[in-house]
Design a protein around this motif. Sequence first.
Motif, PDB file in Angstrom:
ATOM      1  N   LEU A  88      40.834  32.276  26.793  1.00 59.16           N
ATOM      2  CA  LEU A  88      40.463  33.170  25.697  1.00 59.16           C
ATOM      3  C   LEU A  88      39.226  33.979  26.065  1.00 59.16           C
ATOM      4  N   ALA A  89      39.244  35.251  25.724  1.00 60.03           N
ATOM      5  CA  ALA A  89      38.146  36.164  26.047  1.00 60.03           C
ATOM      6  C   ALA A  89      36.823  35.697  25.455  1.00 60.03           C
ATOM      7  N   GLU A  90      36.855  35.070  24.296  1.00 62.12           N
ATOM      8  CA  GLU A  90      35.622  34.666  23.613  1.00 62.12           C
ATOM      9  C   GLU A  90      34.775  33.689  24.416  1.00 62.12           C
ATOM     10  N   HIS A  91      35.337  33.051  25.427  1.00 62.03           N
ATOM     11  CA  HIS A  91      34.604  32.074  26.228  1.00 62.03           C
ATOM     12  C   HIS A  91      34.095  32.653  27.547  1.00 62.03           C
ATOM     13  N   LEU A  92      34.104  33.981  27.671  1.00 64.04           N
ATOM     14  CA  LEU A  92      33.727  34.617  28.938  1.00 64.04           C
ATOM     15  C   LEU A  92      32.563  35.585  28.779  1.00 64.04           C
ATOM     16  N   ALA A  93      31.564  35.216  28.019  1.00 63.74           N
ATOM     17  CA  ALA A  93      30.415  36.095  27.799  1.00 63.74           C
ATOM     18  C   ALA A  93      29.585  36.302  29.069  1.00 63.74           C
ATOM     19  N   ASP A  94      29.534  35.307  29.937  1.00 59.58           N
ATOM     20  CA  ASP A  94      28.771  35.388  31.178  1.00 59.58           C
ATOM     21  C   ASP A  94      29.511  36.306  32.161  1.00 59.58           C
ATOM     22  N   PRO A  95      28.881  37.435  32.591  1.00 58.09           N
ATOM     23  CA  PRO A  95      29.560  38.379  33.494  1.00 58.09           C
ATOM     24  C   PRO A  95      30.026  37.756  34.812  1.00 58.09           C
ATOM     25  N   SER A  96      29.267  36.812  35.364  1.00 54.53           N
ATOM     26  CA  SER A  96      29.689  36.204  36.634  1.00 54.53           C
ATOM     27  C   SER A  96      30.903  35.302  36.421  1.00 54.53           C
ATOM     28  N   LEU A  97      30.992  34.667  35.275  1.00 58.12           N
ATOM     29  CA  LEU A  97      32.163  33.860  34.957  1.00 58.12           C
ATOM     30  C   LEU A  97      33.372  34.753  34.733  1.00 58.12           C
ATOM     31  N   ARG A  98      33.171  35.853  34.033  1.00 57.46           N
ATOM     32  CA  ARG A  98      34.271  36.806  33.804  1.00 57.46           C
ATOM     33  C   ARG A  98      34.781  37.361  35.131  1.00 57.46           C
ATOM     34  N   ALA A  99      33.873  37.650  36.056  1.00 63.36           N
ATOM     35  CA  ALA A  99      34.269  38.159  37.371  1.00 63.36           C
ATOM     36  C   ALA A  99      35.099  37.124  38.133  1.00 63.36           C
ATOM     37  N   ALA A 100      34.702  35.854  38.055  1.00 63.10           N
ATOM     38  CA  ALA A 100      35.451  34.794  38.733  1.00 63.10           C
ATOM     39  C   ALA A 100      36.850  34.653  38.128  1.00 63.10           C
ATOM     40  N   VAL A 101      36.957  34.766  36.823  1.00 64.97           N
ATOM     41  CA  VAL A 101      38.259  34.697  36.147  1.00 64.97           C
ATOM     42  C   VAL A 101      39.116  35.883  36.575  1.00 64.97           C
ATOM     43  N   ASP A 102      38.540  37.070  36.602  1.00 65.77           N
ATOM     44  CA  ASP A 102      39.286  38.269  37.008  1.00 65.77           C
ATOM     45  C   ASP A 102      39.784  38.159  38.448  1.00 65.77           C
ATOM     46  N   ARG A 103      38.955  37.637  39.345  1.00 69.78           N
ATOM     47  CA  ARG A 103      39.361  37.476  40.746  1.00 69.78           C
ATOM     48  C   ARG A 103      40.520  36.491  40.890  1.00 69.78           C
ATOM     49  N   SER A 104      40.600  35.522  39.998  1.00 70.70           N
ATOM     50  CA  SER A 104      41.650  34.506  40.083  1.00 70.70           C
ATOM     51  C   SER A 104      42.966  34.977  39.482  1.00 70.70           C
ATOM     52  N   ASP A 105      42.948  36.132  38.806  1.00 71.10           N
ATOM     53  CA  ASP A 105      44.123  36.676  38.114  1.00 71.10           C
ATOM     54  C   ASP A 105      44.534  35.890  36.882  1.00 71.10           C
ATOM     55  N   LEU A 106      43.653  34.995  36.383  1.00 72.44           N
ATOM     56  CA  LEU A 106      43.968  34.340  35.113  1.00 72.44           C
ATOM     57  C   LEU A 106      44.099  35.404  34.034  1.00 72.44           C
ATOM     58  N   LEU A 107      45.028  35.192  33.110  1.00 72.15           N
ATOM     59  CA  LEU A 107      45.140  36.098  31.961  1.00 72.15           C
ATOM     60  C   LEU A 107      43.955  35.862  31.045  1.00 72.15           C
ATOM     61  N   VAL A 108      43.405  36.928  30.506  1.00 75.97           N
ATOM     62  CA  VAL A 108      42.345  36.824  29.503  1.00 75.97           C
ATOM     63  C   VAL A 108      42.935  37.356  28.214  1.00 75.97           C
TER      64      VAL A 108
END
Length: 148
Positions: A88-108
């Motif tokens: 869920l997007a609501e748990h990705l406030a930290d930009p470095s965490l969001r970047a790691a999620v994006d690199r992994s191709d997890l759906l947000v």
Amino acid sequence: MLTLHSAPLLRRTPDGEPVPGQAVLVGGDRVEAVGPLAELSEKYAGVRVRRWQGVLGPGLLHDGPLPTAPTPRERVHALLRHGVTAVLAEHLADPSLRAAVDRSDLLVLPTAVAPTLRPDGRADLAVHDVEGACLVTVVAGRIVHRRT
């Protein structure tokens, strides 16, 4: 390249009844077909086949904060080891965490939506053993975790 993923049992939804003899045909990052293994094997002769032990189903949605780990990459990998393919997007406030999620191709996702295995859907799959341990996680058609 087409890949046919099969296991002794398949669920189309996380809570769906497991059905024997089924398989999922994946082409690139999409599900091409879901149906009887025998029919798909015959229709797509020569396709690469991956046979997994356990129950094959849609990847899981993680709807809470990401696990604690030393780095964002390790936090994401902890999810992949459990068969998670969406957060869920609501748990990705930290930009470095969001970047790691994006690199992994997890759906947000903006809201919790139950994942399903369906033709034309994104190829996010997981295989769990009878005790619930994740054996394989496939995100957008790529194997990103495989338990040895």
